[in-house]
Design a protein around this motif. Structure first.
Motif, PDB file in Angstrom:
ATOM      1  N   ASP A  32       0.829  -1.198   0.000  1.00  0.00           N
ATOM      2  CA  ASP A  32       0.000   0.000   0.000  1.00  0.00           C
ATOM      3  C   ASP A  32       0.868   1.254   0.000  1.00  0.00           C
ATOM      4  OD1 ASP A  32       0.894   0.283   2.585  1.00  0.00           O
ATOM      5  OD2 ASP A  32      -1.072   0.152   3.525  1.00  0.00           O
ATOM      6  N   GLY A  33       0.221   2.413   0.097  1.00  0.00           N
ATOM      7  CA  GLY A  33       0.928   3.683   0.012  1.00  0.00           C
ATOM      8  C   GLY A  33       1.921   3.908   1.141  1.00  0.00           C
ATOM      9  N   ALA A  34       1.728   3.262   2.286  1.00  0.00           N
ATOM     10  CA  ALA A  34       2.633   3.410   3.422  1.00  0.00           C
ATOM     11  C   ALA A  34       3.790   2.419   3.364  1.00  0.00           C
ATOM     12  CB  ALA A  34       1.865   3.228   4.721  1.00  0.00           C
ATOM     13  N   GLY A  35       3.807   1.554   2.353  1.00  0.00           N
ATOM     14  CA  GLY A  35       4.875   0.573   2.207  1.00  0.00           C
ATOM     15  C   GLY A  35       4.622  -0.726   2.952  1.00  0.00           C
ATOM     16  N   VAL A  36       3.402  -0.920   3.427  1.00  0.00           N
ATOM     17  CA  VAL A  36       3.053  -2.136   4.166  1.00  0.00           C
ATOM     18  C   VAL A  36       2.630  -3.215   3.180  1.00  0.00           C
ATOM     19  CG1 VAL A  36       1.498  -3.126   5.890  1.00  0.00           C
ATOM     20  CG2 VAL A  36       2.306  -0.776   6.141  1.00  0.00           C
ATOM     21  N   THR A  37       3.229  -4.394   3.309  1.00  0.00           N
ATOM     22  CA  THR A  37       2.848  -5.521   2.468  1.00  0.00           C
ATOM     23  C   THR A  37       1.428  -5.937   2.820  1.00  0.00           C
ATOM     24  OG1 THR A  37       5.132  -6.271   2.385  1.00  0.00           O
ATOM     25  CG2 THR A  37       3.433  -7.872   1.782  1.00  0.00           C
ATOM     26  N   GLN A  38       0.612  -6.095   1.796  1.00  0.00           N
ATOM     27  CA  GLN A  38      -0.805  -6.388   2.007  1.00  0.00           C
ATOM     28  C   GLN A  38      -1.030  -7.874   2.234  1.00  0.00           C
ATOM     29  OE1 GLN A  38      -3.513  -3.803   1.861  1.00  0.00           O
ATOM     30  NE2 GLN A  38      -1.550  -3.066   2.590  1.00  0.00           N
ATOM     31  N   THR A  39      -1.634  -8.184   3.368  1.00  0.00           N
ATOM     32  CA  THR A  39      -2.060  -9.549   3.667  1.00  0.00           C
ATOM     33  C   THR A  39      -3.558  -9.630   3.362  1.00  0.00           C
ATOM     34  OG1 THR A  39      -2.621  -9.012   5.951  1.00  0.00           O
ATOM     35  CG2 THR A  39      -0.349  -9.708   5.532  1.00  0.00           C
ATOM     36  N   GLU A  41      -5.934 -10.180   5.341  1.00  0.00           N
ATOM     37  CA  GLU A  41      -6.668  -9.471   6.396  1.00  0.00           C
ATOM     38  C   GLU A  41      -6.657  -7.965   6.168  1.00  0.00           C
ATOM     39  OE1 GLU A  41      -4.200 -11.674   7.055  1.00  0.00           O
ATOM     40  OE2 GLU A  41      -5.373 -13.385   7.747  1.00  0.00           O
ATOM     41  N   LEU A  42      -5.493  -7.420   5.799  1.00  0.00           N
ATOM     42  CA  LEU A  42      -5.394  -5.986   5.539  1.00  0.00           C
ATOM     43  C   LEU A  42      -6.200  -5.587   4.307  1.00  0.00           C
ATOM     44  CD1 LEU A  42      -1.635  -5.283   6.316  1.00  0.00           C
ATOM     45  CD2 LEU A  42      -3.632  -4.668   7.684  1.00  0.00           C
ATOM     46  N   ARG A  43      -6.225  -6.451   3.319  1.00  0.00           N
ATOM     47  CA  ARG A  43      -7.042  -6.169   2.136  1.00  0.00           C
ATOM     48  C   ARG A  43      -8.527  -6.150   2.492  1.00  0.00           C
ATOM     49  NH1 ARG A  43      -3.665  -9.874  -2.077  1.00  0.00           N
ATOM     50  NH2 ARG A  43      -2.045  -8.326  -2.446  1.00  0.00           N
ATOM     51  N   LEU A  44      -8.938  -7.067   3.345  1.00  0.00           N
ATOM     52  CA  LEU A  44     -10.330  -7.106   3.768  1.00  0.00           C
ATOM     53  C   LEU A  44     -10.701  -5.848   4.548  1.00  0.00           C
ATOM     54  CD1 LEU A  44     -12.950  -8.688   3.856  1.00  0.00           C
ATOM     55  CD2 LEU A  44     -12.127  -9.789   5.948  1.00  0.00           C
ATOM     56  N   ILE A  45      -9.823  -5.405   5.419  1.00  0.00           N
ATOM     57  CA  ILE A  45     -10.077  -4.177   6.177  1.00  0.00           C
ATOM     58  C   ILE A  45     -10.188  -2.986   5.229  1.00  0.00           C
ATOM     59  CG2 ILE A  45      -9.071  -2.551   7.827  1.00  0.00           C
ATOM     60  CD1 ILE A  45      -7.927  -5.035   9.286  1.00  0.00           C
ATOM     61  N   ALA A  46      -9.288  -2.898   4.253  1.00  0.00           N
ATOM     62  CA  ALA A  46      -9.344  -1.802   3.290  1.00  0.00           C
ATOM     63  C   ALA A  46     -10.628  -1.863   2.470  1.00  0.00           C
ATOM     64  CB  ALA A  46      -8.121  -1.850   2.374  1.00  0.00           C
ATOM     65  N   PHE A  47     -11.063  -3.061   2.133  1.00  0.00           N
ATOM     66  CA  PHE A  47     -12.300  -3.219   1.378  1.00  0.00           C
ATOM     67  C   PHE A  47     -13.512  -2.797   2.212  1.00  0.00           C
ATOM     68  CE2 PHE A  47     -15.845  -5.803  -0.296  1.00  0.00           C
ATOM     69  CZ  PHE A  47     -15.878  -5.286  -1.578  1.00  0.00           C
ATOM     70  N   VAL A  48     -13.520  -3.117   3.497  1.00  0.00           N
ATOM     71  CA  VAL A  48     -14.611  -2.697   4.384  1.00  0.00           C
ATOM     72  C   VAL A  48     -14.648  -1.177   4.487  1.00  0.00           C
ATOM     73  CG1 VAL A  48     -15.410  -2.737   6.782  1.00  0.00           C
ATOM     74  CG2 VAL A  48     -14.724  -4.862   5.663  1.00  0.00           C
ATOM     75  N   VAL A  49     -13.490  -0.544   4.567  1.00  0.00           N
ATOM     76  CA  VAL A  49     -13.438   0.920   4.593  1.00  0.00           C
ATOM     77  C   VAL A  49     -14.013   1.485   3.299  1.00  0.00           C
ATOM     78  CG1 VAL A  49     -11.879   2.910   4.624  1.00  0.00           C
ATOM     79  CG2 VAL A  49     -11.521   1.019   6.221  1.00  0.00           C
TER      80      VAL A  49
END
Length: 73
Positions: A32-39, A41-49
């Motif tokens: 993502d934009g902050a340089g965090v590798t997307q797992t 779980e993180l993709r699901l959280i971003a999708f919920v947002v």
């Protein structure tokens, strides 16, 4: 189809395309934009947002559809 439904359909198509592009970006990016590798779980959280962000336009579209259905011209 009455003329007042045409802008409603155009707006729906616009919001669907924007949502589809946003969803594709979320699910296809590796970092993502902050340089965090997307797992997953993180993709699901971003999708919920993203879903929460699209609730407001959805409410407007539903109200608009009800108004179009009730108003007789």
């Amino acid at each position: 189809m009455k003329k007042r439904w045409i802008p409603w359909w155009i707006a729906n198509i616009f919001w669907f395309i924007i949502f589809a592009i946003g969803s594709a970006v979320i699910w296809l990016r590796e970092v993502d934009g902050a340089g965090v590798t997307q797992t997953p779980e993180l993709r699901l959280i971003a999708f919920v947002v993203l879903l929460i962000a699209f609730i407001f336009p959805l409410i407007i579209q539903v109200i608009w559809a009800i108004v179009n259905a009730v108003v007789r011209q």
